[in-house]
Design an enzyme around this catalytic site. Structure first.
Site, PDB file in Angstrom:
ATOM      1  N   THR A 116       0.869  -1.183   0.000  1.00  0.00           N
ATOM      2  CA  THR A 116       0.000   0.000   0.000  1.00  0.00           C
ATOM      3  C   THR A 116       0.910   1.239   0.000  1.00  0.00           C
ATOM      4  O   THR A 116       1.406   1.638  -1.036  1.00  0.00           O
ATOM      5  CB  THR A 116      -0.969  -0.007   1.202  1.00  0.00           C
ATOM      6  OG1 THR A 116      -0.234  -0.273   2.400  1.00  0.00           O
ATOM      7  CG2 THR A 116      -2.034  -1.076   1.014  1.00  0.00           C
ATOM      8  N   LYS A 157       4.078  -6.976   3.867  1.00  0.00           N
ATOM      9  CA  LYS A 157       3.827  -5.568   3.601  1.00  0.00           C
ATOM     10  C   LYS A 157       3.475  -4.916   4.931  1.00  0.00           C
ATOM     11  O   LYS A 157       2.971  -5.548   5.853  1.00  0.00           O
ATOM     12  CB  LYS A 157       2.705  -5.365   2.581  1.00  0.00           C
ATOM     13  CG  LYS A 157       1.313  -5.848   2.983  1.00  0.00           C
ATOM     14  CD  LYS A 157       0.483  -4.982   3.869  1.00  0.00           C
ATOM     15  CE  LYS A 157       0.322  -3.581   3.376  1.00  0.00           C
ATOM     16  NZ  LYS A 157      -0.585  -2.781   4.302  1.00  0.00           N
ATOM     17  N   THR A 208      -1.312  -5.894  12.328  1.00  0.00           N
ATOM     18  CA  THR A 208      -0.720  -4.652  11.865  1.00  0.00           C
ATOM     19  C   THR A 208       0.014  -4.774  10.545  1.00  0.00           C
ATOM     20  O   THR A 208       0.656  -3.824  10.135  1.00  0.00           O
ATOM     21  CB  THR A 208       0.274  -4.171  12.918  1.00  0.00           C
ATOM     22  OG1 THR A 208       1.200  -5.220  13.176  1.00  0.00           O
ATOM     23  CG2 THR A 208      -0.426  -3.836  14.191  1.00  0.00           C
ATOM     24  N   GLU A 235       5.733   4.706   7.523  1.00  0.00           N
ATOM     25  CA  GLU A 235       5.367   5.846   6.677  1.00  0.00           C
ATOM     26  C   GLU A 235       6.178   7.078   7.074  1.00  0.00           C
ATOM     27  O   GLU A 235       6.138   7.539   8.215  1.00  0.00           O
ATOM     28  CB  GLU A 235       3.874   6.116   6.797  1.00  0.00           C
ATOM     29  CG  GLU A 235       3.045   5.049   6.111  1.00  0.00           C
ATOM     30  CD  GLU A 235       1.567   5.149   6.383  1.00  0.00           C
ATOM     31  OE1 GLU A 235       0.799   4.572   5.598  1.00  0.00           O
ATOM     32  OE2 GLU A 235       1.179   5.778   7.373  1.00  0.00           O
ATOM     33  N   ASN A 247      -0.443  10.651   5.674  1.00  0.00           N
ATOM     34  CA  ASN A 247      -1.713  10.255   6.262  1.00  0.00           C
ATOM     35  C   ASN A 247      -2.774  11.365   6.219  1.00  0.00           C
ATOM     36  O   ASN A 247      -3.954  11.088   6.410  1.00  0.00           O
ATOM     37  CB  ASN A 247      -1.489   9.796   7.704  1.00  0.00           C
ATOM     38  CG  ASN A 247      -0.922   8.390   7.728  1.00  0.00           C
ATOM     39  OD1 ASN A 247      -1.616   7.418   7.514  1.00  0.00           O
ATOM     40  ND2 ASN A 247       0.392   8.289   7.949  1.00  0.00           N
ATOM     41  N   THR A 293      -7.029  10.705  -0.732  1.00  0.00           N
ATOM     42  CA  THR A 293      -7.145  11.628  -1.857  1.00  0.00           C
ATOM     43  C   THR A 293      -5.858  11.793  -2.630  1.00  0.00           C
ATOM     44  O   THR A 293      -5.830  12.441  -3.655  1.00  0.00           O
ATOM     45  CB  THR A 293      -7.594  13.009  -1.343  1.00  0.00           C
ATOM     46  OG1 THR A 293      -6.660  13.462  -0.345  1.00  0.00           O
ATOM     47  CG2 THR A 293      -8.977  12.940  -0.756  1.00  0.00           C
TER      48      THR A 293
END
Length: 412
Positions: free
Chosen positions: A162, A188, A199, A285, A407, A412
């Protein structure tokens, strides 16, 4: 580590390009079918024969439809032969339609793969609360499960991602009953990463012969010291799990806890799980650094584990590491609010080889040396409680500006 543990560890060979398809009889493929704009988004992992299976699942009360269907598949005879994974859409919080879509995915995948329906598992990851585009999914399944087209593990590894920035894989080799046994893995995970499972997605394969009960116990044991010891942001996902498949094609004598090489198999499984877990933590991230926290000389292993996870999960510790600020006060605060019984007057803390606290009091250190150390890609924090002989290690990452950016616009 004892001499016997060290000897066992040396018998596990890490393969230079080990993959989830390294063990005999496993195949994988991944394609782009339209959930994402460009990147591959549908993957397939297949064993030539039904494989004994075991899994650990999310602890989130909201469990996504694919997870419900997969648990049902595993419960029939504790065997799985094929796993279908889509990324980009989690099929979570999607009600009865989402559940029926997951069942349809399993049915169509099994039919195209030529396996019994209960031997198929389905997995989804991505945005929560949106229904799957089933026409695209079904077309993707038809294209994916095509035995005339060669697949590879690289494509599968990409298809399950992702917000990850890189694929995550490993493979090891060991010898059991004079047979070469392989263990491979792919995973992943980048955000919504927090201890106590749930998680990430992890897929581990082995050609060892081992039945479900022993495999399940082995997975739970290594999960506690690997996947359950990482955190990125403290959030727990609705979908994720780790599944291990053992197809027995190495033709060793069936492994049990009484087998002379049981400890060797456990070491191999733990090594694969630990490396995948660390790769997930490192790829958090927006992360720029891997943080490893070792708590040693604790009263018991549980206390050591809780404290290690509190430190590596602290937003203040994570931001200090990002800024290369040797703010050891944040570390000692996390020790203090862990809820574990400690003696503050005995605690010592080091950043790498730089001691900053000894017996609860600050130690003079060179700020430039500490800054230079904290600029490394991997940061090791050691906390010595001086209360016993137990230890634990947890992994996480720093918290950067990019975490907020990623995040703030995930949908979007």
């Amino acid at each position: 580590m004892s001499e016997s543990q060290t000897a066992i560890k040396k018998q596990v060979k890490v393969l230079e390009d080990g993959r989830v398809t390294t063990p005999k009889g496993f195949h994988a493929r991944g394609i782009h079918f339209g959930l994402k704009r460009k990147r591959k988004d549908l993957g397939w992992l297949y064993s030539e024969v039904p494989a004994d299976s075991a899994a650990v699942y999310t602890t989130n009360t909201y469990q996504a439809a694919p997870l419900v269907v997969t648990r049902e598949s595993v419960s029939v005879e504790n065997k799985i032969q094929g796993i279908l994974v889509n990324s980009g859409n989690a099929n979570a919080c999607t009600g009865e339609k989402g559940l029926q879509d997951a069942y349809q995915m399993r049915k169509e995948f099994a039919a195209h793969a030529g396996i019994q329906e209960h031997l198929a598992a389905v997995v989804s990851t991505g945005v929560i609360g949106q229904h799957l585009p089933m026409e695209k999914i079904l077309n993707g399944i038809a294209a994916l499960v095509d035995y005339e087209v060669d697949g590879n593990a690289d494509d599968f590894e990409e298809a399950i991602l992702t917000t990850d920035t890189c694929v995550k894989h490993i493979g090891v080799e060991l010898e059991i009953d004079e047979k070469k046994v392989m263990i491979g893995g792919a995973a992943k995970g980048s955000g919504m990463i927090h201890p106590n499972m749930a998680t990430m997605l992890g897929f581990i394969t082995t050609d060892a012969a081992i039945d479900h009960n022993d495999l399940s116990e082995a997975l739970k044991q290594v999960t506690n010291s690997t996947f359950n010891m990482i955190t990125v942001d403290g959030d727990t996902s609705t979908n994720d799990m780790v599944m291990v498949l053992a197809n027995g094609l190495a033709e060793n004598k069936k492994l049990t806890k009484q087998h002379k090489d049981w400890g060797l198999f456990l070491e191999g499984l733990e090594m694969v799980s630990k490396e995948l877990a660390k790769k997930i933590a490192r790829d958090g991230e927006g992360a720029t650094k891997l943080i490893e926290v070792q708590v040693k000389d604790a009263r018991d292993k549980e206390a050591a584990g809780v404290i290690a996870k509190k430190i590596v999960g602290s937003s203040l510790v994570k931001t200090a590491v990002f800024g290369a600020d040797a703010n050891w006060g944040r570390i000692i605060c996390a020790v203090g609010y862990s809820g574990q019984q400690i003696d503050p007057n005995l605690v010592s803390i080091s950043l790498g080889s730089i001691k900053v606290v000894e017996n609860g009091l600050p130690v003079p250190f060179d700020e430039d040396d500490a800054y230079n150390y904290l600029m490394n890609d991997t940061i090791k924090i050691t906390v010595d409680l001086a209360q016993g002989n137990e230890s634990a290690v947890a992994w996480g990452c720093d918290l950067s500006y990019d975490y907020v950016r990623i995040n703030a616009s995930y949908r979007t």
